[in-house]
Motif scaffolding. Structure first.
Motif, PDB file in Angstrom:
ATOM      1  N   GLU A  80       0.805  -1.223   0.000  1.00 26.01           N
ATOM      2  CA  GLU A  80       0.000   0.000   0.000  1.00 26.01           C
ATOM      3  C   GLU A  80       0.838   1.275   0.000  1.00 26.01           C
ATOM      4  O   GLU A  80       0.310   2.361  -0.228  1.00 26.01           O
ATOM      5  CB  GLU A  80      -0.935   0.009   1.212  1.00 26.01           C
ATOM      6  CG  GLU A  80      -1.971  -1.103   1.173  1.00 26.01           C
ATOM      7  CD  GLU A  80      -3.002  -0.963   2.275  1.00 26.01           C
ATOM      8  OE1 GLU A  80      -2.813  -0.073   3.145  1.00 26.01           O
ATOM      9  OE2 GLU A  80      -3.989  -1.715   2.272  1.00 26.01           O
ATOM     10  N   TRP A 100      -3.036  -1.746  -3.159  1.00 27.10           N
ATOM     11  CA  TRP A 100      -3.591  -0.447  -3.545  1.00 27.10           C
ATOM     12  C   TRP A 100      -2.525   0.505  -4.069  1.00 27.10           C
ATOM     13  O   TRP A 100      -2.833   1.438  -4.802  1.00 27.10           O
ATOM     14  CB  TRP A 100      -4.311   0.173  -2.350  1.00 27.10           C
ATOM     15  CG  TRP A 100      -5.626  -0.500  -2.069  1.00 27.10           C
ATOM     16  CD1 TRP A 100      -6.102  -1.637  -2.655  1.00 27.10           C
ATOM     17  CD2 TRP A 100      -6.610  -0.076  -1.137  1.00 27.10           C
ATOM     18  NE1 TRP A 100      -7.326  -1.957  -2.153  1.00 27.10           N
ATOM     19  CE2 TRP A 100      -7.683  -1.017  -1.211  1.00 27.10           C
ATOM     20  CE3 TRP A 100      -6.719   0.982  -0.246  1.00 27.10           C
ATOM     21  CZ2 TRP A 100      -8.822  -0.900  -0.431  1.00 27.10           C
ATOM     22  CZ3 TRP A 100      -7.863   1.099   0.537  1.00 27.10           C
ATOM     23  CH2 TRP A 100      -8.904   0.164   0.441  1.00 27.10           C
ATOM     24  N   ARG A 158      -6.187  -0.403  -7.403  1.00 26.10           N
ATOM     25  CA  ARG A 158      -7.294  -1.005  -6.672  1.00 26.10           C
ATOM     26  C   ARG A 158      -8.098  -1.919  -7.592  1.00 26.10           C
ATOM     27  O   ARG A 158      -8.072  -1.761  -8.806  1.00 26.10           O
ATOM     28  CB  ARG A 158      -8.190   0.089  -6.097  1.00 26.10           C
ATOM     29  CG  ARG A 158      -7.461   1.004  -5.116  1.00 26.10           C
ATOM     30  CD  ARG A 158      -8.419   1.801  -4.288  1.00 26.10           C
ATOM     31  NE  ARG A 158      -7.731   2.621  -3.298  1.00 26.10           N
ATOM     32  CZ  ARG A 158      -8.295   3.082  -2.194  1.00 26.10           C
ATOM     33  NH1 ARG A 158      -9.570   2.829  -1.951  1.00 26.10           N
ATOM     34  NH2 ARG A 158      -7.608   3.804  -1.346  1.00 26.10           N
TER      35      ARG A 158
END
Length: 693
Positions: free
Chosen positions: A665, A684, A688
């Motif tokens: 992330e 992410w 996504r």
């Protein structure tokens, strides 16, 4: 009929005008080699036409010549000595090269014996061309040399192990030079009697190994085992043992014996790395107790055992009261020391039926499987509360801690690990409401989880029947190029009243309630259709539940579905959880191999969260490991998670696998997984999941 008698030997009956001389000449000429009769001086007295043709000299020129004339200088001396031996000893054999009419030297094997013909003593013999035999032997010698070089360079030893027909004696007819490297002995020491090798197998492994030998011998099935070997002398412990991996196939001989042809090598380094990785993944660094992942794996196993044996099981969820005050007052270092002492004291209250572990923070979990689990759990909760009354030393202070406890029971309160833990947690809140140091049992009014599960199951069946499950695709990127190389298909469910439902909830429900095959077919079809229409050539990763692999037609159905929507099956990659490798059934393993034969790649998803053997993973046709996101999150601040990711990446490279890091992330997480050698990543930070329209 004319009867004549030879000089020596049996009678011959001759028909008509066929003479003994003609018959003798005929027999000599049809013999497969050359024939000769020598006197004591080594002169030729009788020969056949094959000799004339071979040396290119007619009969008149051969008569009376010395046999030595037909051999080169290098051979003549040997031939002369052989003739002398033949007359002295009565027989002789020799290999020598004879000169041909074309000037070649052709190797022949000569066999002769002394014969008495009237008053004359001769040496009668024959010679056969052995040039082809020698060529074959040379070829075999070249092959043997190649095999020896190969055996010297493979990372282990090649062997043959033979068991007598009565099953009582083992020998080792062949072993390559690396037997000393693997077993610490020479081949000569075990060639006739290999029992010394079996004597050194670790006492805890010998029964398993011998049972596997019997299974392999009775069914002529492959033998594969890993076991520990004790050193030839000295203590046998974890520091001194060597791990050996043996892979072989048996063959039954005509005499009833069994011979295994196989390969053995040391795998000590890999096993110790595996053990270190297991400790990192499943042991709490602070207390040495099982950690959350280990506890959940053990709870699944204990639930299965309890159900099979119809025993009860209790779960005790423990939480230190006001522990944050310790951290705030004296710091986290002091808090850590206190947690270690609490873990020690809790362990002293446990017996052989209990498994104690740390969930994290100041929370502990106890798994208790025994008869009358409800009464035993209540007694244990009371014992824990009593044990915690005694003060503990922290720095220069005395500290008194209390522990609150929530209890849930199987099968009364829940039939699966997730619900059992959640219900124990709910009971813990009730206990805390009663004040520090209390315990409480779960009761249905504490949560509406059971009602929610029934509602969720009904709604999920309806959603699947109406094909309302949606699919999102999340990119998987190459850490080397930064470009997408695959997409993972993720199931999504939007409920008309409740909104988006967590995949963790409805997918587990589908698997537990027998809906996973129908759900999977919908997800696979939509994802395959979407990827087939892309021009990018991306791979499609799809998740497979262990129960789906129990269907022997699963692989065929998956390939047929891909072909139906126009997607090359070679672009598919199935992702399996480690639970697959905890099963003893052969069906899932067979399905995995069939998937690979169909060109479909295989990956292990959420790697590190299960409790499977890394060696079992190595033996199966797995191409990729996906490191679970819990080891990736905040990896730059978590030394343990970083060590796990680095160890998995290193081990995967050694086993020829590729590694994908999940749940990336942040830029820091991306940089770390790239640095430690992960091949790909998803999360992410890279993109996504996007719904397929």
């Amino acid at each position: 009929m004319v009867q004549q008698r030879s000089l020596e030997g049996p009678r011959l009956d001759l028909v008509g005008d066929i003479s003994l001389e003609d018959l003798t000449a005929l027999l000599l000429d049809v013999s497969p080699g050359i024939f000769f009769l020598l006197d004591r001086a080594g002169r030729l007295r009788l020969w056949n036409r094959r000799l004339e043709k071979l040396v290119g000299i007619d009969g008149e020129q051969i008569a009376g010549r010395s046999a030595l004339d037909f051999f080169g200088p290098a051979e003549a001396g040997r031939v002369e000595r052989a003739i002398e031996r033949g007359f002295d000893a009565g027989s002789v054999s020799l290999e020598a090269a004879i000169k041909t009419a074309s000037g070649e030297q052709v190797p022949y094997h000569f066999q002769a014996r002394r014969a008495q013909l009237g008053r004359r003593t001769c040496l009668a013999g024959a010679g056969l061309d052995i040039s082809r035999v020698m060529e074959v032997e040379e070829e075999h010698e070249v092959q043997r040399a190649h095999l020896k070089r190969l055996a010297r360079h493979v990372p282990g030893m090649i062997f043959q192990l033979q068991r007598d027909g009565d099953g009582g004696h083992f020998s080792m007819p062949f072993a390559s030079a690396k037997i000393r490297e693997v077993f610490g002995v020479s081949h000569g020491e075990v060639a006739d009697d290999a029992s010394a090798l079996f004597d050194r197998i670790h006492p805890d492994d010998i029964e398993r190994v011998m049972r596997a030998v019997e299974v392999s011998a009775s069914g002529l099935s492959p033998f594969y085992q890993q076991f520990r070997m004790c050193p030839p002398s000295g203590p046998c412990n974890d520091e001194t043992v060597e791990w050996v991996e043996v892979n072989s196939g048996p063959e039954r001989r005509m005499d009833g014996s069994i011979i295994w042809h196989g390969f053995a090598r040391l795998v000590t380094r890999r096993k110790r790395l595996e053990q270190r990785l297991t400790r990192l993944a499943y042991t709490d660094d602070l207390t040495g107790l099982p950690n959350r992942a280990h506890l959940y794996a053990m709870l699944e196993d204990e639930l299965a055992l309890a159900a099979a044996r119809r025993e009860g099981l209790a779960l005790l969820y423990l939480d230190l009261d006001s522990f944050n005050d310790i951290n705030d007052a004296w710091g986290h270092t002091a808090g850590d020391r206190l947690l270690r002492r609490v873990a020690t004291r809790l362990g002293e209250t446990m017996d052989e039926h209990c498994t104690l572990g740390r969930l994290g923070g100041d929370e502990f979990l106890v798994i208790l499987r025994t008869v009358a689990a409800d009464r035993r759990a209540e007694a244990l909760a009371a014992a824990v509360a009593e044990a915690m009354k005694a003060p503990m030393r922290l720095e220069s202070r005395q500290v008194r801690m209390t522990v609150s406890c929530g209890i849930s029971l199987f099968p009364e309160d829940a039939d699966n690990a997730e619900d059992l833990v959640r219900h124990a947690d709910a009971a813990l809140f009730k206990a805390k409401a009663g004040g520090p140091g209390h315990w409480a049992r779960y009761s249905p009014e504490l949560t509406e989880a059971a009602r929610a599960r029934r509602y969720l199951e009904t709604e999920l069946r309806t959603a699947i029947e109406r094909r309302e499950i949606q699919v999102a695709l999340q990119p998987i990127v190459s850490l080397k190029t930064g470009r997408p190389v695959a997409v993972e298909a993720l199931a999504r469910w939007h409920h008309s009243d409740d909104g988006w439902i967590s995949p963790d909830r409805f997918i587990a429900m589908a698997e537990n309630r027998g809906m996973i095959a129908q759900l999977g077919e919908q997800v696979y079809r939509r994802a395959m259709s979407a990827v087939a229409n892309m021009d990018t050539g991306l791979r499609l990763a799809i998740n497979i539940a262990p129960s789906q692999l129990l269907d022997e037609t699963f692989c065929d159905q998956l390939v047929a579905l891909a072909e139906e929507v126009g997607l090359d099956p070679g672009r598919l990659e199935v992702e399996l959880t480690e639970r697959v490798f905890m099963e003893d059934a052969l069906e899932p393993i067979d399905q995995i191999r069939r998937l690979r034969e169909a060109g479909i790649s295989v990956a292990i998803d959420d790697f590190g969260t299960g409790f499977s053997s890394l060696d079992y993973t190595r033996r199966l046709p797995v191409q990729r490991l996906k490191i679970d996101q819990r080891f990736v999150r905040h990896i730059e601040d978590d030394a343990t998670s970083g060590a796990i990711v680095r160890a998995v990446s290193s081990l995967a490279r050694d086993l020829g696998m590729r590694v994908t890091a999940e749940g990336v992330e942040t830029e820091a997480e991306a940089g770390f997984v790239r640095e430690v050698g992960c091949d790909c990543a998803q999360g992410w930070y890279f993109g996504r999941p996007e719904l397929v329209r």
